[in-house]
Motif scaffolding. Structure first.
Motif, PDB file in Angstrom:
ATOM      1  N   LEU A 194       0.826  -1.209   0.000  1.00 22.99           N
ATOM      2  CA  LEU A 194       0.000   0.000   0.000  1.00 22.99           C
ATOM      3  C   LEU A 194       0.856   1.254   0.000  1.00 22.99           C
ATOM      4  O   LEU A 194       0.632   2.179  -0.806  1.00 22.99           O
ATOM      5  CB  LEU A 194      -0.919  -0.011   1.229  1.00 22.99           C
ATOM      6  N   ALA A 249       2.621   1.743  -3.359  1.00 25.20           N
ATOM      7  CA  ALA A 249       1.696   2.189  -4.413  1.00 25.20           C
ATOM      8  C   ALA A 249       1.317   3.653  -4.220  1.00 25.20           C
ATOM      9  O   ALA A 249       1.086   4.372  -5.204  1.00 25.20           O
ATOM     10  CB  ALA A 249       0.455   1.309  -4.406  1.00 25.20           C
ATOM     11  N   ALA A 250       1.237   4.095  -2.971  1.00 30.18           N
ATOM     12  CA  ALA A 250       0.910   5.495  -2.700  1.00 30.18           C
ATOM     13  C   ALA A 250       2.087   6.418  -3.009  1.00 30.18           C
ATOM     14  O   ALA A 250       1.905   7.528  -3.511  1.00 30.18           O
ATOM     15  CB  ALA A 250       0.485   5.661  -1.243  1.00 30.18           C
ATOM     16  N   PRO A 286       2.581   5.934  -7.535  1.00 32.77           N
ATOM     17  CA  PRO A 286       1.415   5.318  -8.186  1.00 32.77           C
ATOM     18  C   PRO A 286       1.633   4.967  -9.656  1.00 32.77           C
ATOM     19  O   PRO A 286       1.040   3.994 -10.150  1.00 32.77           O
ATOM     20  CB  PRO A 286       0.316   6.373  -8.029  1.00 32.77           C
ATOM     21  N   LEU A 302      -2.983  -3.492  -7.248  1.00 32.88           N
ATOM     22  CA  LEU A 302      -2.609  -3.619  -5.838  1.00 32.88           C
ATOM     23  C   LEU A 302      -3.514  -4.650  -5.180  1.00 32.88           C
ATOM     24  O   LEU A 302      -4.740  -4.560  -5.284  1.00 32.88           O
ATOM     25  CB  LEU A 302      -2.751  -2.270  -5.134  1.00 32.88           C
ATOM     26  N   VAL A 319      -3.449   5.999  -4.050  1.00 33.01           N
ATOM     27  CA  VAL A 319      -3.265   4.871  -4.974  1.00 33.01           C
ATOM     28  C   VAL A 319      -4.181   5.069  -6.176  1.00 33.01           C
ATOM     29  O   VAL A 319      -5.386   5.279  -6.021  1.00 33.01           O
ATOM     30  CB  VAL A 319      -3.594   3.540  -4.267  1.00 33.01           C
ATOM     31  N   HIS A 320      -3.622   5.008  -7.373  1.00 30.30           N
ATOM     32  CA  HIS A 320      -4.390   5.257  -8.590  1.00 30.30           C
ATOM     33  C   HIS A 320      -4.916   3.986  -9.246  1.00 30.30           C
ATOM     34  O   HIS A 320      -5.866   4.042 -10.027  1.00 30.30           O
ATOM     35  CB  HIS A 320      -3.531   6.018  -9.603  1.00 30.30           C
ATOM     36  N   CYS A 321      -4.314   2.858  -8.959  1.00 31.02           N
ATOM     37  CA  CYS A 321      -4.667   1.618  -9.663  1.00 31.02           C
ATOM     38  C   CYS A 321      -5.814   0.897  -8.956  1.00 31.02           C
ATOM     39  O   CYS A 321      -6.136   1.192  -7.800  1.00 31.02           O
ATOM     40  CB  CYS A 321      -3.447   0.706  -9.748  1.00 31.02           C
ATOM     41  N   THR A 329      -7.608  -1.825  -6.707  1.00 33.97           N
ATOM     42  CA  THR A 329      -7.139  -2.481  -5.487  1.00 33.97           C
ATOM     43  C   THR A 329      -8.081  -3.620  -5.116  1.00 33.97           C
ATOM     44  O   THR A 329      -9.289  -3.421  -5.018  1.00 33.97           O
ATOM     45  CB  THR A 329      -7.060  -1.487  -4.319  1.00 33.97           C
TER      46      THR A 329
END
Length: 268
Positions: free
Chosen positions: A104, A107-108, A111, A117, A209-211, A213
């Motif tokens: 997490l 990813a933050a 991103p 994720l 996070v853009h992706c 999850t």
């Protein structure tokens, strides 16, 4: 294989396949006193179905050198440095428990470098009881027994990731002892638990996070209760929740369910 990351050799299991930077890549990140082997079924499947697999041992434990990460943030930097070291522009990150917080945070922080994720057995905050923290130092065998009791949901699970007849409690205890003994200088049991307990950035990290999850939740998880994962999911942009019939050790208690959820999510 071993990869030089931040000046130290980081071990990554590849599922028996050569790394090919042209393929999509997935990085598996384990929890406290675990190693790459907890992902054995999922990592081998993906390695044989078109993915680069990097199932890592965190620094300073298992087969990896370097210093054990004392914070979630430091471990996240290691994951991002790994991607740079192998020349991967973007990868899927899959983390369990402590590893989920690491995934997490990575990813933050970056991103653009994360395509998918997966947070398995996650919670925020991921507080650890003072009694368990103390036992991880003063009575590690007792603490290992406690963790195993709370991590498994049944004494008689269906055929597990290692095949029928596998004793999940015994196998998990043996793995935890082996990882603890792999670093005679630093207690990676306490260090990992303390990093989980100290991590305060989850609610800020999740919206960054853009992706997509995926939250993989064990219905009977006593270590990271499902309600905690669902609370974190409310802060995600693109969240999907899958519950499996398992406790915290969901990769071994429900290996097929976890695999199929991963397969379908990564294919989307």
């Amino acid at each position: 294989m071993h990869i030089q990351v931040s000046g130290a050799p980081l071990y990554a299991y590849t599922g028996g396949k050569d790394f090919d930077a042209a393929k999509p890549t997935v990085v598996f990140i384990h929890g406290v006193l675990n190693d790459h082997s907890v992902w054995i079924l999922q990592s081998r499947y993906l390695a044989n179905h078109g993915w680069n697999v990097l199932a890592i041992d965190l620094p300073g434990q298992g087969r990896s050198g370097g210093e054990p990460p004392a914070t979630v943030e430091a471990a996240a930097d290691t994951v991002l440095a790994l991607l740079a070291a192998v020349g991967v522009e973007q990868a899927a990150l899959v983390g369990h428990s402590f590893g989920s917080l690491i995934a997490l945070e990575a990813a933050a922080r970056s991103p653009a470098h994360v395509s998918h994720l997966v947070l398995a057995g996650t919670a925020f905050p991921m507080k650890v009881s003072p009694a368990l923290l103390e036992a991880s130092v003063k009575a590690p065998e007792k603490a290992i027994a406690m963790v195993n009791t709370f991590s498994h949901s049944t004494l008689a699970p269906p055929p597990s990731s290692l095949g029928p007849g596998t004793w999940l409690y015994g196998g998990s205890r043996a793995l935890m002892r082996r990882v603890l003994a792999s670093n005679p200088k630093v207690n990676v049991f306490y260090t990992g638990f303390k990093a989980c307990d100290d991590y305060a950035g989850g609610e800020q990290a999740m919206p960054a996070v853009h992706c997509p999850t995926l939250f993989l939740v064990g219905k009977h998880d006593q270590m990271t209760p499902p309600k905690s994962a669902k609370a974190l999911a409310q802060h995600a942009r693109l969240a999907q929740i899958v519950e499996v019939e398992a406790g915290h050790a969901l990769m071994t208690e429900a290996p097929d369910e976890v695999l199929f959820a991963l397969r379908d999510f990564l294919a989307a």
